[in-house]
Design an enzyme around this catalytic site. Structure first.
Site, PDB file in Angstrom:
ATOM      1  N   ASP A  86      67.416  60.170  11.542  1.00 14.21           N
ATOM      2  CA  ASP A  86      66.383  61.094  10.947  1.00 14.21           C
ATOM      3  C   ASP A  86      66.878  60.801   9.033  1.00 14.21           C
ATOM      4  OD1 ASP A  86      64.660  60.715  12.794  1.00 14.21           O
ATOM      5  OD2 ASP A  86      65.496  63.102  13.430  1.00 14.21           O
ATOM      6  N   ASP A 143      59.237  56.880  14.313  1.00 12.44           N
ATOM      7  CA  ASP A 143      58.243  58.231  14.942  1.00 12.44           C
ATOM      8  C   ASP A 143      56.903  57.971  13.448  1.00 12.44           C
ATOM      9  OD1 ASP A 143      60.411  58.905  15.826  1.00 12.44           O
ATOM     10  OD2 ASP A 143      61.427  60.913  13.824  1.00 12.44           O
TER      11      ASP A 143
END
Length: 168
Positions: A122, A141
């Site tokens: 991330d 995401d």
């Protein structure tokens, strides 16, 4: 021919999402140290590097490792379902196909991370000043979220007159 393959032509969008996701994760993983932050928009958006061994919002991240394979299995199953669903779509279900393609591309992007590295990379950190932080996330995401919104909106679109008659 198009009836036979439904909306599988939209898989190109899944590939684009997958490639952009993997390229950006590779760049951030190789150019930032863990938790290093680069300010993009002061008090709102930073680039950072974080690893997530869990699912959304780090769900089960503290588990002993079995969650990696559970989430891998779920991602594979969801991907198969999405491809079959896209194949069965009708010609007028374009927005639904786009939503499914976005979810598919994102699911595959995070699946590859999970299988190869044991975690998802991330790097997008949204926050308000130093008082509120949204969990770090990535392009996959984002695609999954936008795809899910399109799927939800598709559920609420107005019914065609012939569908209304068929229900009565």
């Amino acid at each position: 021919m198009s009836a036979r393959f439904g909306k599988l032509g939209w898989v190109w969008l899944s590939v684009v999402v997958f490639v952009i996701d993997q390229v950006t994760k590779f760049w951030f993983d190789n150019n930032l140290q863990m938790w290093e932050r680069i300010t993009v928009i002061p008090n709102v958006l930073d680039w950072t590097l974080a690893y997530n061994t869990g699912a959304a919002f780090s769900f089960l991240a503290g588990a002993s490792g079995w969650q990696r394979w559970l989430f891998t299995l779920i991602a594979v199953a969801v991907s198969v379902v999405l491809v079959v669903w896209m194949k069965r779509l009708k010609a007028d279900e374009t927005w639904l196909a786009v939503g499914l393609a976005l979810v598919l591309g994102g699911a595959l992007g995070n699946l590859v991370d999970r299988v190869i590295f044991g975690h998802v990379v991330d790097f997008i950190l949204v926050h308000w000043q130093s008082s509120w932080y949204f969990p770090a996330f990535n392009i996959a995401d984002s695609a999954i979220t936008v795809g899910a919104v399109l799927l939800a909106l598709d559920m609420f679109k107005s019914k065609k007159p012939e569908e209304e008659v068929a229900r009565d």
